[in-house]
Design a protein around this motif. Structure first.
Motif, PDB file in Angstrom:
ATOM      1  N   GLU A  75       4.968   3.592   3.828  1.00 21.59           N
ATOM      2  CA  GLU A  75       5.116   2.697   4.964  1.00 21.59           C
ATOM      3  C   GLU A  75       4.517   1.351   4.585  1.00 21.59           C
ATOM      4  OE1 GLU A  75       3.515   4.403   8.538  1.00 21.59           O
ATOM      5  OE2 GLU A  75       5.467   5.281   9.025  1.00 21.59           O
ATOM      6  N   ILE A  76       5.241   0.287   4.916  1.00 22.32           N
ATOM      7  CA  ILE A  76       4.829  -1.051   4.528  1.00 22.32           C
ATOM      8  C   ILE A  76       4.911  -1.996   5.719  1.00 22.32           C
ATOM      9  CG2 ILE A  76       5.609  -0.698   2.151  1.00 22.32           C
ATOM     10  CD1 ILE A  76       8.038  -2.469   2.817  1.00 22.32           C
ATOM     11  N   PHE A 126       5.321  -7.425   0.410  1.00 24.19           N
ATOM     12  CA  PHE A 126       4.871  -6.653   1.562  1.00 24.19           C
ATOM     13  C   PHE A 126       3.414  -6.245   1.398  1.00 24.19           C
ATOM     14  CE2 PHE A 126       6.797  -3.964  -1.643  1.00 24.19           C
ATOM     15  CZ  PHE A 126       5.873  -2.949  -1.825  1.00 24.19           C
ATOM     16  N   ARG A 127       2.846  -5.718   2.496  1.00 27.42           N
ATOM     17  CA  ARG A 127       1.528  -5.107   2.478  1.00 27.42           C
ATOM     18  C   ARG A 127       1.675  -3.616   2.771  1.00 27.42           C
ATOM     19  NH1 ARG A 127      -2.760  -8.713   2.565  1.00 27.42           N
ATOM     20  NH2 ARG A 127      -2.143 -10.889   2.865  1.00 27.42           N
ATOM     21  N   LEU A 128       0.713  -2.845   2.361  1.00 24.39           N
ATOM     22  CA  LEU A 128       0.742  -1.413   2.605  1.00 24.39           C
ATOM     23  C   LEU A 128       0.218  -1.125   4.005  1.00 24.39           C
ATOM     24  CD1 LEU A 128      -0.705  -0.210  -0.822  1.00 24.39           C
ATOM     25  CD2 LEU A 128       1.703  -0.418  -0.154  1.00 24.39           C
ATOM     26  N   THR A 136      -1.073  -8.207  -1.198  1.00 24.54           N
ATOM     27  CA  THR A 136       0.390  -8.252  -1.176  1.00 24.54           C
ATOM     28  C   THR A 136       0.966  -7.614  -2.430  1.00 24.54           C
ATOM     29  OG1 THR A 136       0.368 -10.305   0.111  1.00 24.54           O
ATOM     30  CG2 THR A 136       2.397  -9.760  -1.066  1.00 24.54           C
TER      31      THR A 136
END
Length: 202
Positions: A75-76, A126-128, A136
């Motif tokens: 999931e991001i 993206f970020r986790l 990032t």
């Protein structure tokens, strides 16, 4: 001038990949492979997604540590449509033309060892979701399946219409078939491609 093969976002702490070089040949993976220049980031990735211990690998870039994770889906958080870029690349004999979906055109040097022809390039930063403060990350894909999936689902438009960051799922989709023609006719071909599914916007 752009460097298509090695350029990455300057602020990225690592990259997600779905293939690996084995004796000079790219092999598709069923779980995410993460590369980074930071041992701290590598350790965090191992804690989050499991897999093998961080190890060094040969690369000309700075991300010289890799983690072969145990996760095929993560999931991001995608912070707006600007974090997803799609373009078409045509490699000619002497130059490479890059056509952005916004109509822009770039020209760069070409690696003559690579074949000519059109191919998509998708880049996502993206970020986790489980550890947004880690930094990032980025993903670059030349998968036709991913490019077609993003277009069919109007992913960019949906990101643009969101008022804030969007929670999404990034998963490797396995494909297997028997080749009917070409040098691998009769052989089973297995590969994966990355699918981006938007979950909800904040």
């Amino acid at each position: 001038m752009v460097t298509l093969e090695t350029a990455k976002p300057e602020d990225a702490v690592g990259g997600f990949h779905y293939d690996h070089d084995v004796s000079g040949r790219l092999v598709s993976l069923g779980e995410w492979r993460v590369t980074t220049a930071s041992s701290e980031v590598a350790d965090s990735i191992l804690q989050l997604f499991g897999g093998g211990k961080p190890r060094n690998w040969e690369t000309e870039g700075s991300d010289a540590i890799e983690v072969l994770t145990g996760a095929s889906a993560i999931e991001i958080i995608v912070e707006g449509a600007s974090k997803l870029r799609r373009r078409m690349i045509h490699r000619g004999r002497t130059s490479t033309y890059v056509f952005g979906y916004d109509g822009s055109v770039e020209l760069s040097d070409v690696d003559r060892s690579r074949p000519t022809g059109w191919e998509p390039e998708t880049e996502l930063t993206f970020r986790l979701a489980r550890s947004p403060g880690l930094g990032t990350f980025w993903l670059r894909s030349r998968s036709w399946s991913m490019a077609n999936d993003l277009a069919r689902n109007q992913t960019e438009d949906r990101l643009a219409s969101a008022s804030g960051a969007t929670l999404a799922r990034l998963a490797l989709v396995p494909v297997s078939f028997i080749a009917k023609s070409g040098p691998r006719a009769g052989d089973r071909v297995n590969y994966t491609w990355p699918a981006l599914t938007l979950v909800e916007a904040s």
